[in-house]
Design a protein around this motif. Structure first.
Motif, short mmCIF file in Angstrom:
data_model
loop_
_atom_site.label_atom_id
_atom_site.label_comp_id
_atom_site.label_asym_id
_atom_site.label_seq_id
_atom_site.Cartn_x
_atom_site.Cartn_y
_atom_site.Cartn_z
N HIS A 114 9.85 14.63 -6.20
CA HIS A 114 10.59 13.39 -5.97
C HIS A 114 10.93 12.72 -7.31
CE1 HIS A 114 11.93 9.76 -3.97
NE2 HIS A 114 11.08 9.06 -4.69
N ILE A 115 9.98 12.67 -8.21
CA ILE A 115 10.22 12.05 -9.51
C ILE A 115 11.20 12.90 -10.33
CG2 ILE A 115 9.14 11.41 -11.71
CD1 ILE A 115 6.72 10.49 -10.07
N CYS A 116 11.15 14.21 -10.16
CA CYS A 116 12.11 15.09 -10.84
C CYS A 116 13.53 14.69 -10.44
CB CYS A 116 11.85 16.54 -10.46
SG CYS A 116 13.04 17.72 -11.10
N ASP A 117 13.75 14.50 -9.15
CA ASP A 117 15.07 14.08 -8.67
C ASP A 117 15.44 12.70 -9.20
OD1 ASP A 117 15.26 16.45 -7.26
OD2 ASP A 117 14.58 15.57 -5.37
N LYS A 118 14.50 11.77 -9.18
CA LYS A 118 14.77 10.43 -9.68
C LYS A 118 15.11 10.45 -11.17
CE LYS A 118 12.12 6.97 -8.54
NZ LYS A 118 10.94 6.13 -8.24
N ALA A 119 14.40 11.27 -11.93
CA ALA A 119 14.61 11.33 -13.38
C ALA A 119 16.00 11.85 -13.71
CB ALA A 119 13.54 12.21 -14.02
N GLN A 120 16.50 12.78 -12.92
CA GLN A 120 17.83 13.32 -13.19
C GLN A 120 18.93 12.29 -12.96
OE1 GLN A 120 18.32 17.14 -11.29
NE2 GLN A 120 17.59 18.06 -13.17
N VAL A 150 4.79 25.94 -10.83
CA VAL A 150 5.74 25.89 -9.71
C VAL A 150 6.68 24.69 -9.89
CG1 VAL A 150 5.98 25.60 -7.22
CG2 VAL A 150 4.17 27.07 -8.13
N CYS A 151 6.13 23.55 -10.18
CA CYS A 151 6.97 22.36 -10.38
C CYS A 151 7.81 22.47 -11.65
CB CYS A 151 6.12 21.10 -10.40
SG CYS A 151 5.47 20.68 -8.77
N LYS A 152 7.27 23.12 -12.65
CA LYS A 152 8.04 23.33 -13.89
C LYS A 152 9.26 24.18 -13.59
CE LYS A 152 7.56 24.59 -18.70
NZ LYS A 152 6.64 24.91 -19.77
N GLN A 153 9.10 25.25 -12.80
CA GLN A 153 10.22 26.09 -12.43
C GLN A 153 11.22 25.33 -11.57
OE1 GLN A 153 10.99 29.19 -13.62
NE2 GLN A 153 12.91 28.73 -12.62
N HIS A 154 10.71 24.49 -10.66
CA HIS A 154 11.60 23.66 -9.83
C HIS A 154 12.45 22.75 -10.71
CE1 HIS A 154 12.99 20.97 -6.65
NE2 HIS A 154 12.59 19.99 -7.40
N THR A 155 11.84 22.18 -11.72
CA THR A 155 12.54 21.28 -12.63
C THR A 155 13.65 22.02 -13.39
OG1 THR A 155 10.57 19.92 -12.87
CG2 THR A 155 12.25 19.69 -14.57
N ILE A 156 13.34 23.22 -13.85
CA ILE A 156 14.33 24.03 -14.56
C ILE A 156 15.51 24.35 -13.65
CG2 ILE A 156 14.74 26.30 -15.61
CD1 ILE A 156 11.79 26.09 -16.65
N THR A 157 15.19 24.80 -12.44
CA THR A 157 16.24 25.15 -11.47
C THR A 157 17.07 23.93 -11.10
OG1 THR A 157 14.81 26.87 -10.58
CG2 THR A 157 16.66 26.19 -9.20
N ASN A 158 16.41 22.81 -10.88
CA ASN A 158 17.09 21.58 -10.52
C ASN A 158 18.03 21.12 -11.65
OD1 ASN A 158 17.63 19.54 -8.68
ND2 ASN A 158 15.90 18.29 -9.29
N SER A 159 17.60 21.26 -12.87
CA SER A 159 18.43 20.89 -14.02
C SER A 159 19.67 21.77 -14.12
CB SER A 159 17.63 20.99 -15.32
OG SER A 159 16.57 20.07 -15.31
N LYS A 160 19.49 23.07 -13.90
CA LYS A 160 20.63 23.99 -13.94
C LYS A 160 21.64 23.65 -12.85
CE LYS A 160 18.22 27.94 -15.92
NZ LYS A 160 17.71 29.31 -15.66
N LEU A 161 21.13 23.35 -11.67
CA LEU A 161 22.00 22.99 -10.55
C LEU A 161 22.79 21.72 -10.86
CD1 LEU A 161 22.98 23.49 -7.66
CD2 LEU A 161 21.00 22.20 -6.87
#
Length: 84
Positions: A14-20, A41-52
């Motif tokens: 949730h914070i990953c999404d808010k930070a973006q 796992v969350c680190k990979q999610h963050t990388i993928t989310n940033s690329k998207l």
């Protein structure tokens, strides 16, 4: 009990999404970085989310004008006819 620096993976996402979208507080960002340090796992999610997010931004900036669309359509139709 979790310490002040620890958070669940759900909260981390949730914070990953808010930070973006620049909506996360400084404290949330600090906790998030601490979580990423230990959770692969969350680190990979963050990388993928940033690329998207970057891809979506790139698409938004590369939309075609009406005349460009017509020109592309015309070129496509010409090529299609040449290959038939």
């Amino acid at each position: 009990m979790m310490s002040k620096f620890m958070m669940s993976c759900e909260e981390s996402r949730h914070i990953c999404d808010k930070a973006q979208y620049q909506e996360a507080s400084t404290w949330e960002k600090i906790k998030f970085k601490c979580h990423l340090f230990i959770c692969k796992v969350c680190k990979q999610h963050t990388i993928t989310n940033s690329k998207l997010t970057l891809l979506i931004d790139k698409i938004k900036t590369s939309t075609l004008t009406s005349s460009e669309k017509e020109q592309l359509k015309s070129s496509f139709n010409k090529e299609l006819q040449n290959h038939q």
